[in-house]
Design an enzyme around this catalytic site. Structure first.
Site, mmCIF file in Angstrom:
data_model
loop_
_atom_site.group_PDB
_atom_site.id
_atom_site.type_symbol
_atom_site.label_atom_id
_atom_site.label_comp_id
_atom_site.label_asym_id
_atom_site.label_seq_id
_atom_site.Cartn_x
_atom_site.Cartn_y
_atom_site.Cartn_z
ATOM 1 N N SER A 36 0.694 -1.184 -0.340
ATOM 2 C CA SER A 36 0.248 0.181 0.110
ATOM 3 C C SER A 36 1.149 1.201 -0.244
ATOM 4 O O SER A 36 0.754 2.525 -0.647
ATOM 5 C CB SER A 36 -0.878 0.048 1.514
ATOM 6 O OG SER A 36 0.042 -0.452 2.437
ATOM 7 N N GLU A 121 10.956 -9.138 -3.914
ATOM 8 C CA GLU A 121 11.210 -8.060 -3.772
ATOM 9 C C GLU A 121 12.893 -8.152 -3.441
ATOM 10 O O GLU A 121 13.765 -6.854 -3.625
ATOM 11 C CB GLU A 121 10.145 -7.784 -2.414
ATOM 12 C CG GLU A 121 8.793 -7.404 -2.667
ATOM 13 C CD GLU A 121 8.378 -7.457 -1.363
ATOM 14 O OE1 GLU A 121 7.366 -6.394 -2.242
ATOM 15 O OE2 GLU A 121 9.088 -7.447 -0.147
ATOM 16 N N LYS A 139 5.764 1.453 11.743
ATOM 17 C CA LYS A 139 6.507 0.030 11.309
ATOM 18 C C LYS A 139 7.769 0.140 12.034
ATOM 19 O O LYS A 139 8.301 -0.997 12.016
ATOM 20 C CB LYS A 139 6.745 -0.323 9.629
ATOM 21 C CG LYS A 139 5.334 0.341 9.268
ATOM 22 C CD LYS A 139 4.399 -0.965 9.468
ATOM 23 C CE LYS A 139 3.194 -1.057 8.026
ATOM 24 N NZ LYS A 139 2.626 -0.462 8.628
#
Length: 248
Positions: A36, A121, A139
């Site tokens: 996101s 990734e 985070k």
């Protein structure tokens, strides 16, 4: 009691995404992460392509990142287009990789993989001269593993053996199940994900090496010594830019 509105996570993510897009320069080859927060960066890069004629191309790390990039007009590359076999091993194949994280430690060690794309990734991040991580303040953690499990991508055949090995490493592992489908989540590689929850991680590099050595494991979500920058977006629109030395 305060009447102040709670912080807006989307605003913080948007701020980090816009700051990341501002780092992109003409002619760059990019790694386009999944999630996101990175979605805001992809949208902003597409806007720069349209409005400024920015000449860039990106390697997407998932089908979702590929779909977003196409929707916003960001030109795409495949790894094969980078001609990696012609480059010296010390030369980066990509100029800049942008991606989010589930947790970021003070030393910029990461847990990634809530979106299930952590193996791709990691491949893309390792190819980039600069790996920029985009997060909101929630985070940031003092110790990895305190809020997020470590995703581990496994061969379906090996799932029972991998679960046993992860328990031996101190984890409480659980096969990730689909929310709007029956059965396990299936990655872009056609494999399964085991979420390994640890009671805090003291040595992410050692744990990552141990998990990676388990037969049947394709990859895991511990990224250690890879991030060069961390952009922490704030709800009011500001961004804290943390710079780190790769390999530490």
């Amino acid at each position: 009691m305060s009447d102040a509105a709670p912080p807006d996570p989307a605003a913080a993510k948007r701020a980090a995404g816009l700051a990341a897009a501002a780092l992109v320069e003409d002619g760059m080859r990019l790694g386009l992460g999944t999630g996101s927060t990175t979605a805001f960066a992809i949208e902003a890069i597409g806007r720069r392509v349209r409005d400024e004629g920015l000449d860039v191309a990106g390697v997407p790390t998932s089908y979702d990142a590929e779909r977003l990039a196409r929707a916003h007009g960001v030109p795409l590359l495949a790894l094969a287009d980078l001609d990696l076999d012609t480059l010296p091993t010390a030369q980066a194949g990509l100029d800049l990789a942008l991606d989010g994280a589930d947790e970021v430690s003070p030393a910029a060690a990461l847990i990634k993989g809530r979106g299930g794309a952590h193996v791709r990734e990691k491949v893309v991040a390792a190819l980039a001269a600069r790996f920029v991580v985009l997060v909101d303040p929630s985070k940031e953690v003092e110790r990895l593993g305190t809020t997020a499990p470590v995703p581990v991508e496994v061969l379906p055949f090996a799932e029972p053996a991998v679960l046993r090995a992860l328990r031996g490493l101190g984890a409480e592992p659980a096969l990730r199940m689909g929310e709007r489908k029956d059965g396990p989540v299936v990655t872009d590689q056609g494999l399964w994900i085991v979420d390994a929850r640890f009671p805090g991680i003291d040595d992410p590099a050692a744990l990552g090496a141990a998990i990676g050595s388990v037969p049947g494991v394709l990859g895991h979500g511990l990224f250690v010594g890879m991030a060069t920058d961390v952009l922490v977006g704030e709800a009011e629109g500001g961004v804290r830019h943390r710079v780190h030395q790769r390999g530490r």
